[in-house]
Design a protein around this motif. Sequence first.
Motif, PDB file in Angstrom:
ATOM      1  N   GLN A   1       0.835  -1.208   0.000  1.00  0.00           N
ATOM      2  CA  GLN A   1       0.000   0.000   0.000  1.00  0.00           C
ATOM      3  C   GLN A   1       0.870   1.258   0.000  1.00  0.00           C
ATOM      4  O   GLN A   1       0.590   2.223  -0.710  1.00  0.00           O
ATOM      5  CB  GLN A   1      -0.920   0.021   1.224  1.00  0.00           C
ATOM      6  N   GLN A   2       1.938   1.227   0.784  1.00  0.00           N
ATOM      7  CA  GLN A   2       2.796   2.419   0.826  1.00  0.00           C
ATOM      8  C   GLN A   2       3.538   2.591  -0.493  1.00  0.00           C
ATOM      9  O   GLN A   2       3.772   3.716  -0.930  1.00  0.00           O
ATOM     10  CB  GLN A   2       3.767   2.354   2.015  1.00  0.00           C
ATOM     11  N   ARG A   3       3.864   1.467  -1.162  1.00  0.00           N
ATOM     12  CA  ARG A   3       4.517   1.599  -2.468  1.00  0.00           C
ATOM     13  C   ARG A   3       3.549   2.201  -3.490  1.00  0.00           C
ATOM     14  O   ARG A   3       3.949   2.990  -4.347  1.00  0.00           O
ATOM     15  CB  ARG A   3       5.070   0.250  -2.927  1.00  0.00           C
ATOM     16  N   VAL A   4       2.257   1.842  -3.374  1.00  0.00           N
ATOM     17  CA  VAL A   4       1.245   2.481  -4.233  1.00  0.00           C
ATOM     18  C   VAL A   4       1.202   3.987  -3.933  1.00  0.00           C
ATOM     19  O   VAL A   4       1.163   4.817  -4.839  1.00  0.00           O
ATOM     20  CB  VAL A   4      -0.148   1.841  -4.016  1.00  0.00           C
ATOM     21  N   ALA A   5       1.236   4.315  -2.649  1.00  0.00           N
ATOM     22  CA  ALA A   5       1.191   5.736  -2.258  1.00  0.00           C
ATOM     23  C   ALA A   5       2.415   6.487  -2.786  1.00  0.00           C
ATOM     24  O   ALA A   5       2.320   7.656  -3.190  1.00  0.00           O
ATOM     25  CB  ALA A   5       1.087   5.863  -0.738  1.00  0.00           C
ATOM     26  N   VAL A   6       3.569   5.820  -2.794  1.00  0.00           N
ATOM     27  CA  VAL A   6       4.787   6.452  -3.321  1.00  0.00           C
ATOM     28  C   VAL A   6       4.646   6.669  -4.833  1.00  0.00           C
ATOM     29  O   VAL A   6       4.975   7.749  -5.357  1.00  0.00           O
ATOM     30  CB  VAL A   6       6.032   5.601  -2.992  1.00  0.00           C
ATOM     31  N   ALA A   7       4.123   5.659  -5.533  1.00  0.00           N
ATOM     32  CA  ALA A   7       3.907   5.808  -6.987  1.00  0.00           C
ATOM     33  C   ALA A   7       2.935   6.954  -7.252  1.00  0.00           C
ATOM     34  O   ALA A   7       3.135   7.759  -8.172  1.00  0.00           O
ATOM     35  CB  ALA A   7       3.379   4.506  -7.579  1.00  0.00           C
ATOM     36  N   ARG A   8       1.880   7.039  -6.437  1.00  0.00           N
ATOM     37  CA  ARG A   8       0.901   8.125  -6.602  1.00  0.00           C
ATOM     38  C   ARG A   8       1.574   9.492  -6.404  1.00  0.00           C
ATOM     39  O   ARG A   8       1.298  10.458  -7.124  1.00  0.00           O
ATOM     40  CB  ARG A   8      -0.232   7.945  -5.589  1.00  0.00           C
ATOM     41  N   ALA A   9       2.471   9.558  -5.419  1.00  0.00           N
ATOM     42  CA  ALA A   9       3.151  10.837  -5.146  1.00  0.00           C
ATOM     43  C   ALA A   9       4.070  11.246  -6.293  1.00  0.00           C
ATOM     44  O   ALA A   9       4.327  12.426  -6.502  1.00  0.00           O
ATOM     45  CB  ALA A   9       3.941  10.737  -3.846  1.00  0.00           C
ATOM     46  N   LEU A  10       4.585  10.231  -7.031  1.00  0.00           N
ATOM     47  CA  LEU A  10       5.582  10.519  -8.062  1.00  0.00           C
ATOM     48  C   LEU A  10       5.001  10.588  -9.472  1.00  0.00           C
ATOM     49  O   LEU A  10       5.682  11.039 -10.396  1.00  0.00           O
ATOM     50  CB  LEU A  10       6.673   9.439  -8.030  1.00  0.00           C
ATOM     51  N   ILE A  11       3.744  10.159  -9.645  1.00  0.00           N
ATOM     52  CA  ILE A  11       3.220   9.975 -11.013  1.00  0.00           C
ATOM     53  C   ILE A  11       3.227  11.261 -11.821  1.00  0.00           C
ATOM     54  O   ILE A  11       3.478  11.253 -13.024  1.00  0.00           O
ATOM     55  CB  ILE A  11       1.802   9.330 -10.988  1.00  0.00           C
TER      56      ILE A  11
END
Length: 272
Positions: free
Chosen positions: A161-171
């Motif tokens: 979930q946190q990796r998804v959140a990191v991807a969302r922050a960087l997209i």
Amino acid sequence: MDDGAPGAVATSDQTPAVRARALTKTYGTGQAQVRALDGVDVDFAAGRFTAIMGPSGSGKSTLMHLLAGLDSATSGQAFLGSTDVTALGDKDLTRLRRDRVGFVFQQFNLLPMFTAEQNITLPVELAGGSVDRAWFDTLVTTLGLSERLTHRPSELSGGQQQRVAVARALIAQPEVVFADEPTGNLDSRAGVEVLSFLRRSVRELGRTIIMVTHDPTAAAYADRVVLIADGRIAGEISDPTPEAVLAGLDALRSLEAPVTGTPSDDGTRAGA
Ligand SMILES: Nc1ncnc2c1ncn2[C@@H]1O[C@H](COP(=O)(O)OP(=O)(O)OP(=O)(O)O)[C@@H](O)[C@H]1O
């Protein structure tokens, strides 16, 4: 070089991604007044991973919130590039947070009804943009999420979930990503995965990250640690090791004196 004057616009490559000038925040009035930040001057270079550390209540979250335009300053300035964030009105602040800044929080803050892929791309779509598929693929591959894109958050581990959140922050390829205790809810293995990616995203993908953490091991993934105590910058450590960070924090507690440091002679680095 920046002269610190309000509204000064520096355009060279040397312009810090983020900087604070005499940044001050007080809460409450009279006897109950708390000076959470007290005249902070600090620069955060572009393309670097910086950790902010300090004792509980020292002003870390306040500093991050002011730099990111999530809260207003009492006085002083916070700049994102050459933009004085403290001079912006609500509309411009909303646009700045949407277009130029990414966030990762301790609570992953994913939308439960959406898949991992939708959670990653939604901010871009809500902003009326189109997703850069090549960058999306780079992020999900590097973060090991390719097999998880159709899963909802409840079907993912905390680390995923946190990796998804990191991807969302960087997209949207923001100028800077602010991460507030990004590993605070993760076990150590998942924490290492997220921290390793944050470091790679700086070194290999050229991103800029500012992270608040309590954890010296997490801070040692950064290029630099900024120490804060009683609302003031209390020192910094370049190329930190967990040992150097611990020593810096200990020095803060015992001496309340400025701390500077360099890597230890043995060159050890967490996760290296
Ligand atoms: N909304 C608020 N109202 C009143 N005081 C506040 C508010 N937010 C923060 N403070 C106070 O400001 C000071 C700095 O708080 P801040 O949350 O920035 O510290 P921190 O270093 O992030 O702490 P922690 O590590 O415990 O999260 C503290 O004394 C805190 O109690």
